[in-house]
Design a protein around this motif. Structure first.
Motif, PDB file in Angstrom:
ATOM      1  N   GLU A 159       0.998  -1.315   0.087  1.00  0.00           N
ATOM      2  CA  GLU A 159       0.042  -0.121   0.013  1.00  0.00           C
ATOM      3  C   GLU A 159       0.687   1.333   0.043  1.00  0.00           C
ATOM      4  OE1 GLU A 159      -2.378   1.565  -1.338  1.00  0.00           O
ATOM      5  OE2 GLU A 159      -3.882   0.480  -0.151  1.00  0.00           O
ATOM      6  N   LYS A 163      -2.795   5.972   1.051  1.00  0.00           N
ATOM      7  CA  LYS A 163      -4.072   5.246   1.112  1.00  0.00           C
ATOM      8  C   LYS A 163      -4.176   4.363   2.113  1.00  0.00           C
ATOM      9  CE  LYS A 163      -4.429   5.258  -4.084  1.00  0.00           C
ATOM     10  NZ  LYS A 163      -4.134   4.464  -5.332  1.00  0.00           N
ATOM     11  N   LYS A 166      -7.398   4.563   4.522  1.00  0.00           N
ATOM     12  CA  LYS A 166      -8.518   4.087   3.632  1.00  0.00           C
ATOM     13  C   LYS A 166      -8.609   2.538   3.717  1.00  0.00           C
ATOM     14  CE  LYS A 166     -10.677   3.711  -0.872  1.00  0.00           C
ATOM     15  NZ  LYS A 166     -10.407   4.061  -2.331  1.00  0.00           N
TER      16      LYS A 166
END
Length: 223
Positions: A159, A163, A166
């Motif tokens: 990741e 982000k 989220k």
């Protein structure tokens, strides 16, 4: 002798490159690099003067055929990514497949890959695991998370820092806030950090302290 080498490069600490990788990169005819500017710094550090050619996700569909022909004509190529092992969430699969289809010899050197130290360092079961890489950004994300909610093996995700919140929020929604996870960032670098705990605990931590750098998330499987 026509050949393609797949050569892992350090994910942070330059000392993690192998002697063999340096030798191969010095001896091949050409190096295929994801970003020639990034790889240029690595090559300069180890006094590697081999010519580079750009090979990344935006042009690999167009360049594979030409590279295969050049290898068939007698050239030896090495493929590297910006960091880690080629084809692991980076370009490499298309060229490897094309070389196999054309009976070109391929040799992959062992070396750095971000998810291995993150998995071993997590303290979560690593006898069986599944590598998911990056989750779909929009289309298919909900479907994939619903499917993975039933996965019993340890799961590995990549990741980006912007982000992370989220994704951790989605993990809480689909896997539950009590699911154990481990988040490793900046592996092998000066500010390397691994945060372990439940999804809720780690989400709270990074909400207060925004993450920087490349991230690997290890998620415990469903019990």
């Amino acid at each position: 002798m026509s050949k393609l080498y797949l050569v892992p490069t350090p994910i942070g600490n330059l000392e993690d490159i192998t002697f063999r990788a340096i030798k191969v990169l010095k001896e091949v005819d050409y190096i295929l690099a994801e970003d020639t500017r990034t790889s240029g710094k690595l090559l300069k550090h180890f006094d590697i003067a081999t010519p580079m050619q750009s090979h990344h996700m935006h042009n690999e569909h167009k360049t594979v055929e030409g590279i295969v022909k050049r290898i068939q004509s007698g050239n030896v190529f090495a493929l590297i990514s910006d960091a880690g092992t080629p084809a692991i969430s980076d370009p490499g699969f298309l060229l490897t497949r094309a070389c196999i289809q054309n009976n070109i010899e391929i040799e992959c050197l062992p070396g750095a890959t971000a998810f291995v130290p993150a998995l071993v360092n997590s303290g979560l079961p690593n006898d069986k695991f599944v590598f998911e890489g990056f989750l779909p950004v929009k289309k298919g994300r909900q479907t994939r998370l619903t499917f993975l909610a039933e996965e019993t093996r340890t799961m590995i995700f990549y990741e980006s820092p912007h982000k992370l919140i989220k994704t951790l929020t989605h993990f809480s929604e689909y896997f539950g806030g009590d699911r154990k996870i481990s988040v490793s960032r900046e592996l092998t670098k000066l500010f390397e950090e691994t945060k372990r705990g439940t999804v809720t605990e780690v989400l709270s931590y990074y909400t207060e302290k925004p993450a920087k750098g490349e991230i690997v998330i290890i998620v415990d499987g469903k019990k």
